[in-house]
Design a protein around this motif. Structure first.
Motif, PDB file in Angstrom:
ATOM      1  N   TRP A 170       0.828  -1.207   0.000  1.00  5.68           N
ATOM      2  CA  TRP A 170       0.000   0.000   0.000  1.00  5.68           C
ATOM      3  C   TRP A 170       0.859   1.253   0.000  1.00  5.68           C
ATOM      4  CZ3 TRP A 170       0.498  -3.079   4.342  1.00  5.68           C
ATOM      5  CH2 TRP A 170       1.085  -2.482   5.467  1.00  5.68           C
ATOM      6  N   VAL A 171       0.217   2.337  -0.442  1.00  5.90           N
ATOM      7  CA  VAL A 171       0.794   3.685  -0.394  1.00  5.90           C
ATOM      8  C   VAL A 171      -0.255   4.588   0.246  1.00  5.90           C
ATOM      9  CG1 VAL A 171       1.647   5.656  -1.706  1.00  5.90           C
ATOM     10  CG2 VAL A 171       2.228   3.328  -2.426  1.00  5.90           C
ATOM     11  N   ALA A 172       0.069   5.193   1.380  1.00  4.35           N
ATOM     12  CA  ALA A 172      -0.864   6.058   2.108  1.00  4.35           C
ATOM     13  C   ALA A 172      -0.371   7.496   2.044  1.00  4.35           C
ATOM     14  CB  ALA A 172      -0.996   5.598   3.555  1.00  4.35           C
ATOM     15  N   ASP A 173      -1.312   8.432   1.836  1.00  4.87           N
ATOM     16  CA  ASP A 173      -0.935   9.860   1.795  1.00  4.87           C
ATOM     17  C   ASP A 173      -1.875  10.657   2.675  1.00  4.87           C
ATOM     18  OD1 ASP A 173      -3.244  11.034   0.238  1.00  4.87           O
ATOM     19  OD2 ASP A 173      -2.542   9.567  -1.249  1.00  4.87           O
ATOM     20  N   THR A 174      -1.538  11.908   2.886  1.00  7.80           N
ATOM     21  CA  THR A 174      -2.350  12.815   3.721  1.00  7.80           C
ATOM     22  C   THR A 174      -2.999  13.881   2.865  1.00  7.80           C
ATOM     23  OG1 THR A 174      -0.362  14.131   4.160  1.00  7.80           O
ATOM     24  CG2 THR A 174      -0.948  12.439   5.775  1.00  7.80           C
ATOM     25  N   GLY A 175      -3.357  13.522   1.624  1.00  5.43           N
ATOM     26  CA  GLY A 175      -3.991  14.473   0.725  1.00  5.43           C
ATOM     27  C   GLY A 175      -5.465  14.658   1.026  1.00  5.43           C
ATOM     28  N   SER A 176      -6.190  15.131   0.025  1.00  2.00           N
ATOM     29  CA  SER A 176      -7.601  15.492   0.224  1.00  2.00           C
ATOM     30  C   SER A 176      -8.524  14.284   0.194  1.00  2.00           C
ATOM     31  CB  SER A 176      -8.037  16.466  -0.862  1.00  2.00           C
ATOM     32  OG  SER A 176      -7.828  15.904  -2.155  1.00  2.00           O
ATOM     33  N   GLY A 177      -8.039  13.121  -0.225  1.00  6.34           N
ATOM     34  CA  GLY A 177      -8.869  11.929  -0.256  1.00  6.34           C
ATOM     35  C   GLY A 177      -9.679  11.834  -1.538  1.00  6.34           C
ATOM     36  N   VAL A 178     -10.488  10.809  -1.605  1.00  3.75           N
ATOM     37  CA  VAL A 178     -11.301  10.527  -2.793  1.00  3.75           C
ATOM     38  C   VAL A 178     -12.765  10.602  -2.405  1.00  3.75           C
ATOM     39  CG1 VAL A 178     -11.831   8.853  -4.596  1.00  3.75           C
ATOM     40  CG2 VAL A 178      -9.507   9.022  -3.693  1.00  3.75           C
ATOM     41  N   LEU A 218      -8.817   0.415  -2.123  1.00  6.10           N
ATOM     42  CA  LEU A 218      -8.797   1.818  -1.738  1.00  6.10           C
ATOM     43  C   LEU A 218      -9.395   1.923  -0.344  1.00  6.10           C
ATOM     44  CD1 LEU A 218      -8.627   4.905  -2.044  1.00  6.10           C
ATOM     45  CD2 LEU A 218     -10.827   4.799  -3.270  1.00  6.10           C
ATOM     46  N   MET A 219      -8.583   2.442   0.591  1.00  4.60           N
ATOM     47  CA  MET A 219      -9.068   2.701   1.951  1.00  4.60           C
ATOM     48  C   MET A 219      -8.988   4.210   2.158  1.00  4.60           C
ATOM     49  SD  MET A 219      -7.170  -0.455   3.937  1.00  4.60           S
ATOM     50  CE  MET A 219      -5.639  -0.201   3.042  1.00  4.60           C
ATOM     51  N   ASP A 220     -10.139   4.864   1.994  1.00  2.00           N
ATOM     52  CA  ASP A 220     -10.145   6.330   1.936  1.00  2.00           C
ATOM     53  C   ASP A 220     -10.744   6.932   3.199  1.00  2.00           C
ATOM     54  OD1 ASP A 220      -9.837   8.842   0.346  1.00  2.00           O
ATOM     55  OD2 ASP A 220     -11.999   8.896   0.669  1.00  2.00           O
ATOM     56  N   LYS A 221     -10.110   7.992   3.639  1.00  2.00           N
ATOM     57  CA  LYS A 221     -10.667   8.832   4.697  1.00  2.00           C
ATOM     58  C   LYS A 221     -10.730  10.247   4.149  1.00  2.00           C
ATOM     59  CE  LYS A 221      -8.722   6.057   8.471  1.00  2.00           C
ATOM     60  NZ  LYS A 221      -7.843   6.083   9.665  1.00  2.00           N
ATOM     61  N   GLN A 222     -11.885  10.619   3.608  1.00  2.00           N
ATOM     62  CA  GLN A 222     -11.988  11.886   2.900  1.00  2.00           C
ATOM     63  C   GLN A 222     -11.610  13.040   3.825  1.00  2.00           C
ATOM     64  OE1 GLN A 222     -15.706  12.396   0.964  1.00  2.00           O
ATOM     65  NE2 GLN A 222     -15.068  14.188  -0.193  1.00  2.00           N
ATOM     66  N   SER A 249      -5.720   9.249   1.636  1.00  2.00           N
ATOM     67  CA  SER A 249      -6.186   7.995   1.043  1.00  2.00           C
ATOM     68  C   SER A 249      -5.077   6.951   1.140  1.00  2.00           C
ATOM     69  CB  SER A 249      -6.554   8.195  -0.434  1.00  2.00           C
ATOM     70  OG  SER A 249      -7.575   9.150  -0.567  1.00  2.00           O
ATOM     71  N   THR A 250      -5.496   5.697   1.151  1.00  4.11           N
ATOM     72  CA  THR A 250      -4.562   4.585   1.106  1.00  4.11           C
ATOM     73  C   THR A 250      -4.939   3.693  -0.081  1.00  4.11           C
ATOM     74  OG1 THR A 250      -4.251   4.603   3.499  1.00  4.11           O
ATOM     75  CG2 THR A 250      -3.623   2.597   2.319  1.00  4.11           C
ATOM     76  N   PHE A 251      -4.073   3.676  -1.066  1.00  5.17           N
ATOM     77  CA  PHE A 251      -4.251   2.802  -2.245  1.00  5.17           C
ATOM     78  C   PHE A 251      -3.325   1.608  -2.105  1.00  5.17           C
ATOM     79  CE2 PHE A 251      -5.781   6.846  -3.725  1.00  5.17           C
ATOM     80  CZ  PHE A 251      -6.772   6.553  -4.637  1.00  5.17           C
ATOM     81  N   GLY A 252      -3.784   0.461  -2.566  1.00  3.72           N
ATOM     82  CA  GLY A 252      -2.909  -0.711  -2.470  1.00  3.72           C
ATOM     83  C   GLY A 252      -3.379  -1.842  -3.367  1.00  3.72           C
ATOM     84  N   ILE A 253      -2.657  -2.940  -3.265  1.00  5.60           N
ATOM     85  CA  ILE A 253      -3.010  -4.162  -3.999  1.00  5.60           C
ATOM     86  C   ILE A 253      -2.890  -5.343  -3.057  1.00  5.60           C
ATOM     87  CG2 ILE A 253      -2.384  -3.330  -6.311  1.00  5.60           C
ATOM     88  CD1 ILE A 253       0.325  -4.664  -5.995  1.00  5.60           C
ATOM     89  N   GLU A 254      -3.811  -6.279  -3.197  1.00  9.31           N
ATOM     90  CA  GLU A 254      -3.773  -7.534  -2.440  1.00  9.31           C
ATOM     91  C   GLU A 254      -3.536  -8.665  -3.445  1.00  9.31           C
ATOM     92  OE1 GLU A 254      -7.384  -7.931  -0.297  1.00  9.31           O
ATOM     93  OE2 GLU A 254      -6.780  -6.590   1.321  1.00  9.31           O
TER      94      GLU A 254
END
Length: 474
Positions: free
Chosen positions: A407-415, A458-462, A466-471
């Motif tokens: 996963w890649v998690a950021d502190t942006g505005s979310g989705v 996608l694990m989003d906290k608007q 957001s946290t995007f990843g692959i399983e």
């Protein structure tokens, strides 16, 4: 687009024998050979039984008469026989010969009527054939065969001498031809029964072979009718045998072909749709380009930028088209901690962000390291586009019994919830995105995950990132 299959692509050659006829032919040939072998074997055994039974009957009769002659006592009077003629008369009167048996007593002292017979109606009146009897009587052997008009007669002679010195012998004869004729009759009946069985096998075999090969004919007809424009036909699978597996395999092949053509059509549609705008821009600027050096430099800069964007777009589309191929991913054993560390060192140069590794594991997993790196770099690019200088971006990986997660998690505005599903599609951009990307990055990430047999998440906290990843399957 040329047809993948057509009726003329698999012509039926003149004189070609169908599989149904070949199967039935081999079945009948094997059946005929088996019946012939069994018939010959049974006939041989039956004829050997005839010989064995005849020899056993002769042996039994000679032993019985030999015992009677050694005793030499008349059972009715209790006195010894005076001569062989009397012995023969008493013995033969007490015998009931078999249907094909004759018993003749020969008294050497009575040449005018030397024979006594016990069988009233034998297959052949041996007692009347002086020449045949003379040959048998003159033989020095106690056993033998001789030919008669009624067929072969197998015989045995038992010599006897009475107390008064008279001598003679008992002639025991068996006609083997009636038994052989019975064997021939049995074999004739068996041959007719075998012929009827062969006809029954042919009829049943023709029907059963037709039923078994029906899916094969369906496959052939479907292959002749399917074209590149119509890959929707499927063969109904109603069997659980080799033919059913053939139908399933053919359906799977059609699924792959349909998917390949769909990918091809989508690539052409996407390329035609998305490349039209940059081509129009390039053509428009070139049409209005003047002689002013500054104007020419500006036009060349814009054209070069559009061409570079077109190149990136074509490369991404080609990558998505290849994602459906079975060799798109080549999994191998990879140390999860080393892979995560390598990806981190590559993405930390993408922008002025606060990069860090959230967590990882020391496990060995089986994934395609290059494709996973490609997906994580895309997600890192996406995180950089949606964050500002100094924002935090974290990379991480974890593993459990069945799944490997990156996963890649950021502190942006979310989705936004409205964009959560469509952002994974081609040429789709979030509602708040104003960049110049073609909208293929997340589609590539999704394609890489699905090629591994996994999924994109996608694990989003608007408002809180957001946290995007692959399983991926472990």
């Amino acid at each position: 687009m040329p047809k993948l299959f057509s009726r003329s692509s698999t012509p039926r050659r003149p004189g070609r024998v169908s599989a149904r006829v070949r199967i039935l032919g081999w079945l009948l040939l094997l059946t005929v050979l088996t019946l012939l072998f069994v018939g010959v074997l049974v006939r041989t055994i039956l004829l050997e039984n005839v010989d064995t039974d005849t020899n056993a009957a002769l042996t039994q009769e000679t032993e019985e008469f030999g015992e009677f002659a050694r005793t030499g006592i008349d059972p009715a009077t209790g006195r010894k026989f005076d001569n062989v003629a009397e012995l023969f008369e008493v013995y033969l009167s007490r015998q009931v010969p078999d249907e094909d048996e004759i018993l003749l007593g020969v008294d050497n002292a009575r040449s005018e009527f030397p024979f006594y017979k016990a069988e009233a109606r034998p297959p052949y009146a041996v007692q009347d054939d002086a020449g045949l009897l003379a040959g048998v009587n003159a033989s020095a052997s106690s056993w033998g065969n001789t030919g008669t008009p009624a067929g072969e007669m197998r015989w045995a002679k038992v010599p006897v001498t009475s107390t008064n010195g008279s001598s003679g012998h008992l002639l025991i004869g068996y006609f083997t031809q009636p038994a052989r004729d019975e064997v021939a009759s049995i074999m004739t009946t068996a041959a007719w029964a075998a012929l009827l069985a062969l006809l029954l096998i042919a009829g049943v075999g023709w029907v059963v072979a037709g039923q078994i090969l029906a899916p094969v004919r369906t496959v052939r007809k479907a292959a002749a009718e399917i074209s590149a424009h119509d890959l929707t036909q499927r063969i109904p699978v109603q069997r659980r045998d080799d033919i059913g597996e053939l139908a399933e395999t053919f359906n799977s092949m059609l699924d792959r072909l349909d998917d390949a053509f769909a990918t091809q059509r989508q690539f052409l549609d996407d390329a035609g749709h998305e490349l039209r705008t940059p081509i129009t821009i390039v053509q428009g600027h070139l049409d209005v380009m003047g002689d002013d050096p500054a104007d020419r430099d500006e036009t060349l800069r814009l054209v070069t930028d559009e061409l570079a964007r077109m190149t990136r777009m074509v490369d991404d589309l080609l990558l998505l088209a290849k994602a459906r191929r079975p060799d798109f991913v080549r999994p191998g054993p990879v140390a999860l901690a080393d892979l995560t560390s390598d990806i981190y060192r590559k993405v930390e140069q993408l922008g002025n962000r606060s990069w860090s590794v959230d967590s990882t594991s020391t496990d060995i997993v089986r994934v395609d390291a290059q494709r996973v790196t490609q997906a994580l770099v895309q997600l890192a690019h996406n995180a950089v586009r949606h964050t500002r200088d100094g924002d935090r971006i974290e990379l991480g990986s974890a593993v459990d019994d069945h799944v490997v997660t990156f996963w890649v998690a950021d502190t942006g505005s979310g989705v936004s919830p409205a964009d959560a599903e469509k952002i994974w599609e081609r040429f789709s951009r979030g509602s708040g995105y104003t960049g110049e990307g073609a909208g293929l990055g997340l589609a590539i990430v999704k394609a890489i995950a699905e090629a591994h047999g996994g999924r994109a998440i996608l694990m989003d906290k608007q408002g809180a990132g957001s946290t995007f990843g692959i399983e991926l399957p472990r």
